[in-house]
Write an enzyme that holds these catalytic residues in place. Structure first.
Site, mmCIF file in Angstrom:
data_model
loop_
_atom_site.group_PDB
_atom_site.id
_atom_site.type_symbol
_atom_site.label_atom_id
_atom_site.label_comp_id
_atom_site.label_asym_id
_atom_site.label_seq_id
_atom_site.Cartn_x
_atom_site.Cartn_y
_atom_site.Cartn_z
ATOM 1 N N GLU A 60 36.740 32.532 31.156
ATOM 2 C CA GLU A 60 35.410 33.122 31.009
ATOM 3 C C GLU A 60 35.255 33.873 29.690
ATOM 4 O OE1 GLU A 60 35.851 31.790 34.977
ATOM 5 O OE2 GLU A 60 37.139 33.164 33.865
ATOM 6 N N HIS A 130 33.610 35.836 45.907
ATOM 7 C CA HIS A 130 32.474 34.938 45.690
ATOM 8 C C HIS A 130 31.180 35.531 46.245
ATOM 9 C CE1 HIS A 130 36.046 32.339 45.570
ATOM 10 N NE2 HIS A 130 35.350 31.580 44.741
#
Length: 325
Positions: A60, A130
């Site tokens: 990321e 998540h």
């Protein structure tokens, strides 16, 4: 007017932006042939080629660093972080680079063309990695804009506005609405204003403020309240940075009461910023303490997700307590 779910509206917006401007480039983890883990980028590589829609390594910090470099050189990158929970390795690139490029150079160069898309929030039994709602980390960062749509119509109009905005934009997509939220969406190109809240319902007794998926929950609570004769005014902020304080102030001056609801934990949540601003500007008009209905100050639980989330019953109880204070 065609009917779309939120994913289809996002895909349509990306398609329009890429067709209009060859400098628009989409990339992230699995966004190519696979179309992203939620299929938001389906068929874009097929239509625009591997040079404009492509997969990145699972890194990321590298995705956003690469996006900053592209934007600084005049491209219009739309970078996807697969889940907002994964954005933290890129935190330094976003808050120390993306947000400060223009300022540190005296506007000799900037990364204003950058848009960062990411699914966020709970409601899909995703567990602690998540399901998080990290918006407050980024609303503390001058130089960024933070946008959250609540339905397909907003998703398309706000995403097109974000891609064309002169500042870097973090675009948070409520993942539990991806397929659950369906509505009419114009096929043509359109934009919705960034930085302006929307009053979705007018009322005189109490103001409720939220954003994203929480707007649907607030709506259910309002239905219960109105059965008891409580007239609720509902405001969808849509943009958290900069947030439209004037619209909320105008409402609270009328109703004298305010409830703010979000999924993120209570402590340090963006509701605290809203509450502080409103008490500064509306103190003598308040009929009851400003209330926050939020997630809990715990890691996001898997088995106890329903207990963690601020549901319509919790909001309804807060409405009753405020009105009866």
């Amino acid at each position: 007017m065609p009917t779309m779910n939120m994913l289809q509206a996002i895909n349509n917006a990306l398609d329009i932006a890429m067709a209009e401007d060859e400098k628009v480039i989409c990339f992230g983890e699995d966004v190519g042939v696979f179309g992203g883990v939620f299929r938001a980028t389906s068929h874009l590589q097929e239509k625009y080629g591997k040079s404009r829609c492509f997969n990145t390594p699972l890194v990321e910090q590298g995705i956003i660093g690469f996006a900053n470099g592209l934007a600084a050189q005049g491209s219009v990158p739309v970078a996807e972080i697969q889940f907002a929970d994964y954005i933290f390795p890129a935190f330094d690139q976003i808050v120390n680079e993306s947000a400060k490029f223009r300022y540190r150079s005296g506007d000799l160069f900037n990364v204003g063309g950058l848009t960062i898309r990411t699914p966020y929030g709970g409601g899909i039994a995703g567990g602690l990695y998540h399901s998080q709602s990290p918006e407050a980390y980024f609303t503390h960062t001058p130089g960024l804009k933070v946008v959250v749509p609540r339905n397909p119509y907003q998703a398309k109009g706000l995403l097109l506005a974000a891609i064309r905005d002169p500042d870097p934009v973090l675009f948070l997509e409520p993942k539990r609405l991806y397929r659950a939220s369906v509505g009419e969406v114009p096929q043509e190109d359109y934009q919705l204003p960034i930085g302006e809240a929307e009053v979705t319902k007018e009322g005189t007794d109490i103001t409720l403020v939220g954003w994203g998926a929480q707007m649907e929950v607030i709506g259910k609570a309002v239905e219960l309240a109105e059965e008891q004769g409580i007239a609720c005014e509902v405001i969808d902020l849509r943009t958290l940075l900069p947030w439209d304080a004037d619209t909320v102030v105008e409402s609270v001056l009328k109703t004298g009461r305010l409830i703010v609801s979000h999924e993120a934990p209570l402590t340090g949540g963006f509701a605290g910023e809203i509450a502080a601003t409103i008490q500064e500007r509306c103190f003598l008009y308040l009929e009851s303490p400003i209330a926050r209905v939020t997630g809990l100050d715990t890691p996001f639980p898997l088995v106890l997700e329903k207990e963690y989330l601020p549901d319509h019953l919790k909001i309804f109880e807060a409405i009753r307590e405020s009105v009866n204070f």
